[in-house]
Design an enzyme around this catalytic site. Structure first.
Site, PDB file in Angstrom:
ATOM      1  N   LYS A 179      20.524  16.663  33.527  1.00  0.00           N
ATOM      2  CA  LYS A 179      19.285  17.692  33.852  1.00  0.00           C
ATOM      3  C   LYS A 179      18.877  18.108  32.376  1.00  0.00           C
ATOM      4  O   LYS A 179      19.506  18.787  31.689  1.00  0.00           O
ATOM      5  CB  LYS A 179      19.868  18.942  34.498  1.00  0.00           C
ATOM      6  N   PRO A 180      17.680  17.615  31.983  1.00  0.00           N
ATOM      7  CA  PRO A 180      17.060  18.014  30.876  1.00  0.00           C
ATOM      8  C   PRO A 180      16.388  19.652  30.970  1.00  0.00           C
ATOM      9  O   PRO A 180      16.147  19.901  31.831  1.00  0.00           O
ATOM     10  CB  PRO A 180      15.817  17.007  30.546  1.00  0.00           C
ATOM     11  N   GLU A 255      28.910  22.525  23.953  1.00  0.00           N
ATOM     12  CA  GLU A 255      28.365  22.608  22.398  1.00  0.00           C
ATOM     13  C   GLU A 255      27.499  23.781  22.490  1.00  0.00           C
ATOM     14  O   GLU A 255      26.549  23.578  22.992  1.00  0.00           O
ATOM     15  CB  GLU A 255      27.655  21.399  21.997  1.00  0.00           C
ATOM     16  N   CYS A 289      21.515  24.893  16.698  1.00  0.00           N
ATOM     17  CA  CYS A 289      22.606  25.819  17.026  1.00  0.00           C
ATOM     18  C   CYS A 289      23.329  25.580  15.554  1.00  0.00           C
ATOM     19  O   CYS A 289      24.435  26.367  15.384  1.00  0.00           O
ATOM     20  CB  CYS A 289      23.414  25.371  18.143  1.00  0.00           C
ATOM     21  N   GLU A 386      23.081  35.222  17.512  1.00  0.00           N
ATOM     22  CA  GLU A 386      22.444  33.864  17.280  1.00  0.00           C
ATOM     23  C   GLU A 386      20.936  34.460  16.993  1.00  0.00           C
ATOM     24  O   GLU A 386      20.428  34.696  18.146  1.00  0.00           O
ATOM     25  CB  GLU A 386      22.501  32.925  18.112  1.00  0.00           C
TER      26      GLU A 386
HETATM   27  P1  ADP Z   1      18.250  28.337  26.154  1.00  0.00           P
HETATM   28  O1  ADP Z   1      18.337  29.824  26.476  1.00  0.00           O
HETATM   29  O2  ADP Z   1      18.278  27.929  24.672  1.00  0.00           O
HETATM   30  O3  ADP Z   1      17.246  27.663  27.051  1.00  0.00           O
HETATM   31  P2  ADP Z   1      20.147  27.881  28.054  1.00  0.00           P
HETATM   32  O4  ADP Z   1      21.761  27.766  28.118  1.00  0.00           O
HETATM   33  O5  ADP Z   1      19.598  28.758  28.988  1.00  0.00           O
HETATM   34  O6  ADP Z   1      19.733  27.987  26.675  1.00  0.00           O
HETATM   35  O7  ADP Z   1      19.739  26.248  28.560  1.00  0.00           O
HETATM   36  C1  ADP Z   1      20.147  25.002  28.239  1.00  0.00           C
HETATM   37  C2  ADP Z   1      20.107  24.219  29.380  1.00  0.00           C
HETATM   38  O8  ADP Z   1      21.013  24.686  30.259  1.00  0.00           O
HETATM   39  C3  ADP Z   1      18.826  23.863  30.067  1.00  0.00           C
HETATM   40  O9  ADP Z   1      18.766  22.703  30.465  1.00  0.00           O
HETATM   41  C4  ADP Z   1      18.819  25.001  31.051  1.00  0.00           C
HETATM   42  O10 ADP Z   1      17.877  24.714  32.053  1.00  0.00           O
HETATM   43  C5  ADP Z   1      20.156  24.872  31.532  1.00  0.00           C
HETATM   44  N1  ADP Z   1      20.666  26.034  32.414  1.00  0.00           N
HETATM   45  C6  ADP Z   1      20.320  27.331  32.341  1.00  0.00           C
HETATM   46  N2  ADP Z   1      20.841  27.978  33.319  1.00  0.00           N
HETATM   47  C7  ADP Z   1      21.701  27.261  34.023  1.00  0.00           C
HETATM   48  C8  ADP Z   1      22.655  27.305  35.056  1.00  0.00           C
HETATM   49  N3  ADP Z   1      22.890  28.632  35.723  1.00  0.00           N
HETATM   50  N4  ADP Z   1      23.161  26.458  35.555  1.00  0.00           N
HETATM   51  C9  ADP Z   1      23.063  25.057  34.902  1.00  0.00           C
HETATM   52  N5  ADP Z   1      22.134  24.819  33.978  1.00  0.00           N
HETATM   53  C10 ADP Z   1      21.457  26.049  33.378  1.00  0.00           C
END
Ligand code: ADP
Length: 486
Positions: A179-180, A255, A289, A386
């Site tokens: 999942k990107p 990470e 990061c 951060e």
């Molecule tokens: P940022 O705030 O930098 O976007 P996130 O940790 O929210 O960092 O996002 C990193 C990845 O995690 C993205 O692909 C985002 O869609 C995904 N993501 C965010 N919330 C969830 C969740 N509850 N379950 C799975 N993936 C998630």
């Protein structure tokens, strides 16, 4: 956006080797953060498509893991060649959806591809052990692929954060469902198109695009088929995923966030330190990061450092990354701009001086001025959190012990940097820093050759290098008995 190869612009999900729209027919928009222009409408998939992708991965993995390592690795090498041949198009796509200047995007494509090359070689070296024993038995240790891998990746490195997970997983015989980030799906989908052209069998690399991350992530973490979740992103989401993985005792690689210090001692090579700190702070407009979050500078060179550092920051050319001469691009969203600004305002409220910058940029809704702050202290959010934006708070310290204590005064532990010409101090400080990575007189520390990863709440597991394979391998012990029978 002008692509030489229009086949690289894909807008559907990729499941079992097929381009697929969402079952609901829904799409979501991908926006150019520099201009606000609509780039594409991408399939908005959810839990049902994720389940299909997981099943496809499980099926595909059965014959993939049985292949000789060389057969798998040859395909990864072809994929690498195709990515390098498409470097310019992939960089254009990345700059359009992510915002980083083209030079940085070209660099990321090469950096991302390097993981495929590296693991296409390293994947042939998955050795085991023979354990000597005194009785009539011997122990064998073999390494086997962990199983179906679910990967969730962020938007700040839309290519390399994918390849550094997918390359080792595929090399050792796993299949992947990815999942990107919804902000940057186009780079991911272009990688899938090139994987298909490289001859990667259907079902081994699946991409589920969608806005509903909790639904997709919930399906991944809840699945009994998925044996491993690998995630790059924020610490809160990482913790949530780890909790969700507990029910099926999945392995995880995390990470997560960082709060990198750059410690600059009086005896540092000032020019080297200024250039290193600039690169570490402002790469990708502060959205990595391992970006330095806190500059810790010893009192004797503090004023001189700030002067030289700010001079360089004022010379940045902030703008649309696709245009020649742009050194720094936008932030990913207006929410990101607001988050960064709230941390700067908190510092100003607490008495910080703004040497340069300090407010949203004039170039558009996603821009923030490259900022330098002095008169800052550890009670401020810019010390504890951060920043993820182009803001450099410069803290002052007197002694080595004080610098180490300040550097370690955080729940994070990803990257850290030290500038000194004193050999004893290099060892003392490097060993005392509670971080997964330490750059000494160097901030460009990442590549496919090294184990990238953090300690404390910055995560677990390592990506890249020979260590990066372990995250996708299980260790099996086989006991051979009855060997003394004639
Ligand atoms: P940022 O705030 O930098 O976007 P996130 O940790 O929210 O960092 O996002 C990193 C990845 O995690 C993205 O692909 C985002 O869609 C995904 N993501 C965010 N919330 C969830 C969740 N509850 N379950 C799975 N993936 C998630």
């Amino acid at each position: 956006m002008q692509l030489n190869d229009s086949g690289l612009l894909q807008t559907q999900g990729f499941i079992d080797g097929q381009w697929r729209s969402a079952m609901s027919g829904k799409t979501f928009e991908v926006i150019n953060p520099a201009t606000g222009a609509l780039l594409a409408e991408v399939a908005d998939m959810g839990a049902a498509e994720t389940r299909e992708a997981i099943e496809a991965a499980e099926n595909a993995m059965q014959s993939w893991k049985a292949l000789p390592a060389k057969a798998r690795c040859d395909i990864l090498e072809r994929w690498f060649d195709l990515i390098i041949a498409a470097q310019e198009d992939l960089a254009q796509l990345m700059t359009a959806e992510q915002g980083k200047p083209l030079a940085e995007a070209r660099g990321e494509v090469a950096y991302g591809a390097a993981y495929l090359k590296w693991f296409s070689e390293e994947g042939k070296r998955v050795y085991g052990d023979v354990i000597p024993q005194q009785s009539d038995r011997r122990g064998l240790v073999i390494k086997q692929p962990v199983g179906v891998v679910a990967a969730i990746t962020p938007w700040n490195f839309p290519n390399a954060m994918i390849t550094r997970k997918v390359a080792p997983a595929l090399a050792v015989g796993c299949a992947v469902v990815l999942k990107p980030a919804a902000e940057t799906p186009l780079s991911a989908l272009a990688l899938a198109e090139l994987a298909k052209r490289a001859g990667l069998p259907d079902g081994l690399f699946n991409i589920v695009t969608g806005l509903d991350a909790p639904a997709i992530g919930g399906e991944m973490t809840g699945s009994k088929i998925v044996r491993k979740v690998t995630f790059t992103g924020s610490t809160p989401v990482g913790k949530l995923l780890m909790r969700q993985c507990a029910d099926t005792v999945k392995r995880t690689s995390m990470e997560l966030g960082g709060n990198a210090p750059v410690i600059i001692f009086d005896d540092a090579d000032l020019e080297l330190a200024v250039n290193g700190a600039i690169a570490a702070k402002y790469r990708n407009s502060g959205q990595t990061c391992i970006c330095s979050n806190r500059l810790l500078v010893q009192a004797g060179i503090y004023d001189k450092f700030v002067e030289k550092f700010a001079e360089k920051v004022k010379a940045f050319n902030v703008g649309n990354g696709a245009l020649d001469g742009t050194t720094h691009g936008p932030l990913i969203t207006t929410k990101a701009v607001n988050d960064v600004h709230s941390k700067v305002l908190d510092a100003i409220d607490g008495g910080a001086c703004v040497v340069t910058g300090g407010k949203p940029g004039a170039q558009g809704a996603h821009f923030y001025e490259p900022t330098v702050l002095t008169n800052v202290h550890s009670g401020m959010r810019v010390f504890r959190e951060e920043i993820f934006g182009p803001v450099a708070p410069v803290f002052k310290f007197d002694t080595e012990a004080e610098a180490i204590a300040m550097a370690n005064d955080t729940e994070f532990g990803l990257a850290s940097y030290v500038y000194t010409e004193n050999m004893g101090r290099i060892f003392r400080v490097s060993e005392a820093l509670e971080y997964g990575m330490v750059g000494v007189n160097e901030t460009a520390i990442s590549s496919e050759l090294i184990p990238f990863g953090g300690v404390k709440e910055s995560g677990q597991g390592r990506e890249g290098s020979k260590y990066g394979l372990n995250d996708y391998l299980e260790t099996k012990y086989i006991c051979l008995g009855g060997l003394n029978r004639a």
